[in-house]
Motif scaffolding. Sequence first.
Motif, PDB file in Angstrom:
ATOM      1  N   ASP A 182       1.058  -9.091  -6.029  1.00 21.20           N
ATOM      2  CA  ASP A 182       1.543  -8.338  -7.193  1.00 21.20           C
ATOM      3  C   ASP A 182       2.669  -9.130  -7.865  1.00 21.20           C
ATOM      4  O   ASP A 182       3.353  -9.907  -7.209  1.00 21.20           O
ATOM      5  CB  ASP A 182       2.078  -6.962  -6.761  1.00 21.20           C
ATOM      6  CG  ASP A 182       0.964  -6.021  -6.328  1.00 21.20           C
ATOM      7  OD1 ASP A 182      -0.176  -6.192  -6.788  1.00 21.20           O
ATOM      8  OD2 ASP A 182       1.237  -5.104  -5.527  1.00 21.20           O
ATOM      9  N   GLY A 186       3.154   0.608  -1.339  1.00 20.64           N
ATOM     10  CA  GLY A 186       1.865  -0.090  -1.209  1.00 20.64           C
ATOM     11  C   GLY A 186       1.788  -1.360  -2.026  1.00 20.64           C
ATOM     12  O   GLY A 186       0.773  -1.648  -2.659  1.00 20.64           O
ATOM     13  N   GLU A 235      -7.284  -9.397 -10.621  1.00 24.16           N
ATOM     14  CA  GLU A 235      -7.165  -7.940 -10.438  1.00 24.16           C
ATOM     15  C   GLU A 235      -6.470  -7.256 -11.609  1.00 24.16           C
ATOM     16  O   GLU A 235      -6.820  -6.157 -12.012  1.00 24.16           O
ATOM     17  CB  GLU A 235      -6.370  -7.712  -9.141  1.00 24.16           C
ATOM     18  CG  GLU A 235      -6.006  -6.286  -8.854  1.00 24.16           C
ATOM     19  CD  GLU A 235      -5.254  -6.160  -7.517  1.00 24.16           C
ATOM     20  OE1 GLU A 235      -5.172  -7.149  -6.758  1.00 24.16           O
ATOM     21  OE2 GLU A 235      -4.758  -5.057  -7.259  1.00 24.16           O
ATOM     22  N   ARG A 236      -5.459  -7.929 -12.168  1.00 26.15           N
ATOM     23  CA  ARG A 236      -4.667  -7.310 -13.226  1.00 26.15           C
ATOM     24  C   ARG A 236      -5.104  -7.707 -14.621  1.00 26.15           C
ATOM     25  O   ARG A 236      -4.365  -7.482 -15.585  1.00 26.15           O
ATOM     26  CB  ARG A 236      -3.196  -7.678 -13.041  1.00 26.15           C
ATOM     27  CG  ARG A 236      -2.573  -6.863 -11.953  1.00 26.15           C
ATOM     28  CD  ARG A 236      -1.181  -7.315 -11.641  1.00 26.15           C
ATOM     29  NE  ARG A 236      -0.693  -6.489 -10.575  1.00 26.15           N
ATOM     30  CZ  ARG A 236       0.010  -5.380 -10.753  1.00 26.15           C
ATOM     31  NH1 ARG A 236       0.367  -4.997 -11.956  1.00 26.15           N
ATOM     32  NH2 ARG A 236       0.383  -4.659  -9.727  1.00 26.15           N
ATOM     33  N   LYS A 281      -5.546   2.322  -5.303  1.00 26.81           N
ATOM     34  CA  LYS A 281      -6.279   1.936  -4.086  1.00 26.81           C
ATOM     35  C   LYS A 281      -5.357   1.487  -2.966  1.00 26.81           C
ATOM     36  O   LYS A 281      -5.608   1.766  -1.792  1.00 26.81           O
ATOM     37  CB  LYS A 281      -7.290   0.828  -4.416  1.00 26.81           C
ATOM     38  CG  LYS A 281      -6.621  -0.428  -4.938  1.00 26.81           C
ATOM     39  CD  LYS A 281      -7.615  -1.442  -5.452  1.00 26.81           C
ATOM     40  CE  LYS A 281      -6.947  -2.727  -5.923  1.00 26.81           C
ATOM     41  NZ  LYS A 281      -5.817  -2.573  -6.863  1.00 26.81           N
ATOM     42  N   ASP A 282      -4.261   0.782  -3.358  1.00 23.51           N
ATOM     43  CA  ASP A 282      -3.392   0.209  -2.334  1.00 23.51           C
ATOM     44  C   ASP A 282      -2.632   1.299  -1.578  1.00 23.51           C
ATOM     45  O   ASP A 282      -2.542   1.274  -0.354  1.00 23.51           O
ATOM     46  CB  ASP A 282      -2.388  -0.765  -2.970  1.00 23.51           C
ATOM     47  CG  ASP A 282      -3.104  -1.846  -3.748  1.00 23.51           C
ATOM     48  OD1 ASP A 282      -3.908  -2.557  -3.138  1.00 23.51           O
ATOM     49  OD2 ASP A 282      -2.894  -1.953  -4.965  1.00 23.51           O
TER      50      ASP A 282
HETATM   51 MG    MG Z   1      -1.394  -2.468  -6.426  1.00 25.40          MG
END
Ligand code: MG
Length: 270
Positions: free
Chosen positions: A173, A168, A263-264, A82-83
Amino acid sequence: MSGLNKFLSSCKGAYDTVQHFLKTLGVPHPHREIFRVHPYITSNPQLRAQTQAQVTASLAHIKNSITRHGLEHIALSYNGGKDCLLMLVLVMAALHELYSKTVSIPHDYTLDSIFINSEELFPELLDFIKSSNEHYNANPIVIRSNLKQGFERYFNEINHSAKCIIVGVRSSDPYSSGLATEQYTDPDWPRFIRIHPILDWNYAQVWEFLIGCNLDYCSLYDEGYTSLGGTSNTIRNPFLKIEGTEDRYSPAYMLQDDADARERAGRLKK
Ligand code: MG
Ligand code: FAD
């Protein structure tokens, strides 16, 4: 239409999409089936305004980088997530702004979209990488290797004029909170400039953009995946599991509470 004309026409399409997003206040109702079952809830003008500000800042950053480094020295790292989809669309919109008035773009120009593949991948992700590169008329470069060696090969064997790669990555992250919007790679990496135009975006803003622009994204996100790695280390996000069901998950855009930290949650340690 020539290859370059097709590419420029995709850039114009991306530009129009982005401009529409910048001018509108809410999310239109995309026609995909999934939105009927799981509506994208955003009567949130604040999120829209924040995301519009991110778009404007990222576009300015991308245009500045292209002007300073030169278009022919820049390529994209694109793994279908997505990024980098968001990043690809912004780069193309920025290219339209830079090159629609002047015609100083070489007739054989292509935007390299580099995918370095070392894992067993979901077929849906492979399909999306292929179809989105086709849709945006980017030049797909697939290298079977780990990231470091893959980029070494790209610079040494595939594109001798490249100097910078757009990535991205976002600050949330792993190991990315200290990154600058532009910097050289670390000493143990092949040496080139990394450009990070979406560093400050958060998870909710990424989805606000993708859905607000009604962009096609990899179908795995509609099945509860929120971060896509290889098949051996990626599961659906447990925070999206629908209570009372055995195996049903909401789509990625429904992850709202503490989304950047969660998210992860579907990425297993290797
Ligand atoms: Mg990412
Ligand atoms: P994602 O969130 O999926 O990836 C973040 C972004 O990285 C993607 O949007 C995409 O642009 C790019 N990317 C990720 N995987 C791939 C792939 N397989 N093929 C193509 N692009 C991909 N780490 C360091 O410690 N030091 C460095 O100097 C350094 N330089 C890098 C330079 C480049 C061009 C890239 C792509 C990565 C670099 N990395 C470096 C690694 C980086 O910090 C992340 O670890 C890596 O991108 C994986 O990100 P992720 O797991 O967060 O996945």
